[in-house]
Design a protein around this motif. Structure first.
Motif, mmCIF file in Angstrom:
data_model
loop_
_atom_site.group_PDB
_atom_site.id
_atom_site.type_symbol
_atom_site.label_atom_id
_atom_site.label_comp_id
_atom_site.label_asym_id
_atom_site.label_seq_id
_atom_site.Cartn_x
_atom_site.Cartn_y
_atom_site.Cartn_z
ATOM 1 N N ASN A 1 5.217 10.820 -15.765
ATOM 2 C CA ASN A 1 5.863 9.534 -15.464
ATOM 3 C C ASN A 1 5.324 8.847 -14.216
ATOM 4 O O ASN A 1 5.774 7.754 -13.867
ATOM 5 N N TYR A 2 4.393 9.508 -13.557
ATOM 6 C CA TYR A 2 3.843 8.995 -12.296
ATOM 7 C C TYR A 2 3.519 7.482 -12.336
ATOM 8 O O TYR A 2 3.933 6.736 -11.455
ATOM 9 N N PRO A 3 2.813 7.034 -13.392
ATOM 10 C CA PRO A 3 2.464 5.608 -13.392
ATOM 11 C C PRO A 3 3.685 4.685 -13.469
ATOM 12 O O PRO A 3 3.633 3.559 -12.971
ATOM 13 N N THR B 1 0.844 -1.193 0.000
ATOM 14 C CA THR B 1 0.000 0.000 0.000
ATOM 15 C C THR B 1 0.878 1.240 0.000
ATOM 16 O O THR B 1 1.750 1.367 0.857
ATOM 17 N N GLY B 2 0.673 2.119 -0.961
ATOM 18 C CA GLY B 2 1.427 3.374 -0.997
ATOM 19 C C GLY B 2 0.514 4.519 -0.604
ATOM 20 O O GLY B 2 -0.647 4.571 -1.013
ATOM 21 N N ILE B 3 1.033 5.429 0.201
ATOM 22 C CA ILE B 3 0.221 6.555 0.665
ATOM 23 C C ILE B 3 0.945 7.845 0.319
ATOM 24 O O ILE B 3 2.083 8.047 0.723
ATOM 25 N N LEU C 1 6.695 5.320 -12.091
ATOM 26 C CA LEU C 1 7.273 5.268 -10.741
ATOM 27 C C LEU C 1 6.432 4.359 -9.852
ATOM 28 O O LEU C 1 6.954 3.585 -9.057
ATOM 29 N N MET C 2 5.131 4.455 -10.025
ATOM 30 C CA MET C 2 4.245 3.602 -9.218
ATOM 31 C C MET C 2 4.441 2.125 -9.579
ATOM 32 O O MET C 2 4.440 1.256 -8.703
ATOM 33 N N ALA C 3 4.618 1.840 -10.854
ATOM 34 C CA ALA C 3 4.896 0.454 -11.259
ATOM 35 C C ALA C 3 6.187 -0.019 -10.604
ATOM 36 O O ALA C 3 6.280 -1.159 -10.127
ATOM 37 N N ALA C 4 7.185 0.859 -10.547
ATOM 38 C CA ALA C 4 8.462 0.489 -9.923
ATOM 39 C C ALA C 4 8.280 0.204 -8.428
ATOM 40 O O ALA C 4 8.828 -0.771 -7.906
ATOM 41 N N ASP C 5 7.470 1.041 -7.742
ATOM 42 C CA ASP C 5 7.189 0.793 -6.318
ATOM 43 C C ASP C 5 6.677 -0.626 -6.109
ATOM 44 O O ASP C 5 7.068 -1.322 -5.179
ATOM 45 N N ILE C 6 5.750 -0.987 -6.997
ATOM 46 C CA ILE C 6 5.046 -2.262 -6.845
ATOM 47 C C ILE C 6 5.958 -3.431 -7.217
ATOM 48 O O ILE C 6 6.067 -4.414 -6.488
ATOM 49 N N TYR D 1 8.188 10.794 -2.922
ATOM 50 C CA TYR D 1 8.579 11.304 -4.239
ATOM 51 C C TYR D 1 7.376 11.483 -5.181
ATOM 52 O O TYR D 1 7.406 12.317 -6.071
ATOM 53 N N HIS D 2 6.317 10.706 -4.955
ATOM 54 C CA HIS D 2 5.106 10.954 -5.738
ATOM 55 C C HIS D 2 4.483 12.297 -5.361
ATOM 56 O O HIS D 2 3.939 13.007 -6.193
ATOM 57 N N ALA D 3 4.584 12.639 -4.066
ATOM 58 C CA ALA D 3 4.001 13.907 -3.610
ATOM 59 C C ALA D 3 4.698 15.095 -4.267
ATOM 60 O O ALA D 3 4.098 16.154 -4.471
ATOM 61 N N TYR E 1 3.670 -1.097 3.850
ATOM 62 C CA TYR E 1 3.101 0.238 3.633
ATOM 63 C C TYR E 1 4.244 1.198 3.404
ATOM 64 O O TYR E 1 5.252 1.135 4.103
ATOM 65 N N PHE E 2 4.084 2.086 2.453
ATOM 66 C CA PHE E 2 5.145 3.083 2.319
ATOM 67 C C PHE E 2 4.578 4.468 2.066
ATOM 68 O O PHE E 2 3.472 4.632 1.564
ATOM 69 N N ILE E 3 5.370 5.454 2.442
ATOM 70 C CA ILE E 3 4.996 6.850 2.267
ATOM 71 C C ILE E 3 5.573 7.280 0.917
ATOM 72 O O ILE E 3 6.797 7.332 0.753
ATOM 73 N N ASP F 1 -9.874 4.990 -7.967
ATOM 74 C CA ASP F 1 -9.147 6.056 -8.675
ATOM 75 C C ASP F 1 -7.731 5.628 -9.030
ATOM 76 O O ASP F 1 -7.107 6.226 -9.912
ATOM 77 N N GLN F 2 -7.212 4.611 -8.329
ATOM 78 C CA GLN F 2 -5.830 4.187 -8.570
ATOM 79 C C GLN F 2 -5.750 2.873 -9.346
ATOM 80 O O GLN F 2 -4.661 2.361 -9.589
ATOM 81 N N SER F 3 -6.906 2.311 -9.711
ATOM 82 C CA SER F 3 -6.852 0.961 -10.279
ATOM 83 C C SER F 3 -6.150 0.952 -11.638
ATOM 84 O O SER F 3 -5.427 0.013 -11.956
HETATM 85 N N1 TRP Z 1 -0.663 6.859 -6.394
HETATM 86 C C1 TRP Z 1 -1.132 6.424 -5.085
HETATM 87 C C2 TRP Z 1 -2.158 7.464 -4.588
HETATM 88 O O1 TRP Z 1 -2.143 8.590 -5.017
HETATM 89 C C3 TRP Z 1 -0.003 6.303 -4.110
HETATM 90 C C4 TRP Z 1 0.981 5.278 -4.544
HETATM 91 C C5 TRP Z 1 2.225 5.496 -5.038
HETATM 92 C C6 TRP Z 1 0.790 3.846 -4.508
HETATM 93 N N2 TRP Z 1 2.844 4.312 -5.302
HETATM 94 C C7 TRP Z 1 2.015 3.295 -5.007
HETATM 95 C C8 TRP Z 1 -0.256 3.002 -4.134
HETATM 96 C C9 TRP Z 1 2.172 1.889 -5.130
HETATM 97 C C10 TRP Z 1 -0.091 1.624 -4.233
HETATM 98 C C11 TRP Z 1 1.125 1.071 -4.734
HETATM 99 O O2 TRP Z 1 -2.957 7.123 -3.740
#
Ligand code: TRP
Length: 339
Positions: free
Chosen positions: A138-140, A11-13, A142-147, A47-49, A42-44, A160-162
């Motif tokens: 590039n947001y998506p 879970t990313g927040i 970076l998010m793919a990399a997180d996952i 960098y997305h912010a 869970y991670f904060i 909204d994030q699906s």
């Molecule tokens: N984009 C998500 C949001 O705005 C936060 C997020 C970033 C995230 N990286 C993620 C969620 C990876 C799940 C997995 O809520």
């Protein structure tokens, strides 16, 4: 089952605002429930912010306050892993690799980017990309990399994030197609937690509770702030003795999501029968919220103290998470021919 054999949920927040009751209902509580079934990480997403937040003190503050709120709300730091995205450099290296196997067309179709362009079109601007930075674009990725860097099995996110999680699966597919002879990235599964299907929590002006409307009840409010926020909830002018429609009342809708069922049922009856005023309802709502927020507020306050256990907890979390990320990245580098 030993924790290591359980599936990993990630879970990313994004730390872009003070956590509030809407987050508690829509994101935090459903995530707590999921943590029971998975090895939960869970991670904060600091960098997305950064795509939208340009105040260093605020970014620092929100990063801590979001972590503190989630733990104060009931995440057990001994059973889960919590870390800051920025503490995992492997994520950013993987993001570059992924960008090289992702078509630009896929990014052009991403919801958030398309919404920014639509807004410019509506405003009659010639440059549809006005105000769009490459971080947003590039947001998506970076998010793919997180996952993918955490070898995640499931990613619980709101609707909204699906699309982003589907993109992560697509991008992993592209990588595997090109390089996956000896090492394949795991294809993550999207999970939409149940609360998403439930009613959304209204804010103190009756619209959906959201920081963009400025109508939230933050989790960390003091007792007196809570009292005055509850007092501001609009009500109609039905006199005390008259029957009322609970479902048309914002205060009742909030109560429903926090009070035990018997309290809600009883309150509904009393409102419908007449004799219970909106003022009584608000007093009850305050009591119910204050009971639930009291312990949370105390724990949150302690965690927010400079040098509290929060910092240590995030450091330990980062070490655990990094160890996992390093394995994935080593395999990726080998698969693509870097070293
Ligand atoms: N984009 C998500 C949001 O705005 C936060 C997020 C970033 C995230 N990286 C993620 C969620 C990876 C799940 C997995 O809520």
């Amino acid at each position: 089952m030993a924790p290591s054999e359980r599936k990993v949920s990630l879970t990313g927040i994004k730390p872009t605002g003070e956590p509030h009751l809407g987050n508690l209902i829509g994101a935090i509580r459903p995530a707590l429930a999921l943590a029971e079934q998975y090895e939960a990480m869970y991670f904060i997403a600091d960098y997305h912010a950064l795509t939208a937040l340009r105040d260093p003190n605020l970014l620092r503050h929100y990063s801590r306050s979001v972590a503190a709120a989630w733990i104060a709300a009931g995440l057990d730091p001994d059973r889960i892993t919590m870390y800051r995205q920025s503490d995992i450099p492997e994520t950013f290296e993987l993001a570059w690799v992924l960008s090289c196997v992702t078509s630009k067309g896929l990014m052009n179709r991403a919801h958030a980017y398309k919404a920014a362009r639509d807004k410019n079109a509506e405003a009659g601007k010639d440059e549809l990309d006005a105000g769009v930075n490459m971080g947003l674009y590039n947001y998506p990725i970076l998010m793919a990399a997180d996952i993918l860097v955490m070898d995640s099995d499931v990613v619980p996110v709101g609707k909204d994030q699906s699309q982003h999680v589907e993109y992560a699966a697509d991008i992993a597919g592209s990588f595997n197609h090109l390089f996956g002879e000896h090492f394949k990235l795991k294809i993550p599964k999207l999970v939409v937690p149940e609360a998403d299907a439930a009613k959304t929590l209204p804010g103190i002006d009756g619209r959906k509770m959201s920081k963009s409307y400025g109508n939230t009840i933050p989790l960390s409010v003091s007792e007196s702030q809570l009292k005055s926020l509850v007092r501001r909830i609009p009500t109609d002018s039905t006199p005390v003795e008259e029957p009322k429609y609970p479902d048309s009342s914002t205060a009742f809708q909030i109560l429903e999501q926090f009070a035990p069922v018997d309290v809600t049922t009883d309150t509904r009856k009393r409102l419908e029968a007449g004799g219970m005023g909106w003022g009584d309802l608000k007093s009850l709502l305050f009591e119910v919220l204050n009971d639930q927020l009291g312990p949370l507020r105390a724990r949150y306050g302690a965690l927010m103290e400079p040098g509290s256990e929060l910092d240590e907890l995030l450091t330990t979390g980062a070490e655990k998470a990094r160890a996992r990320a390093r394995v994935v990245l080593t395999n990726v580098r080998e698969a693509i021919g870097i070293q």
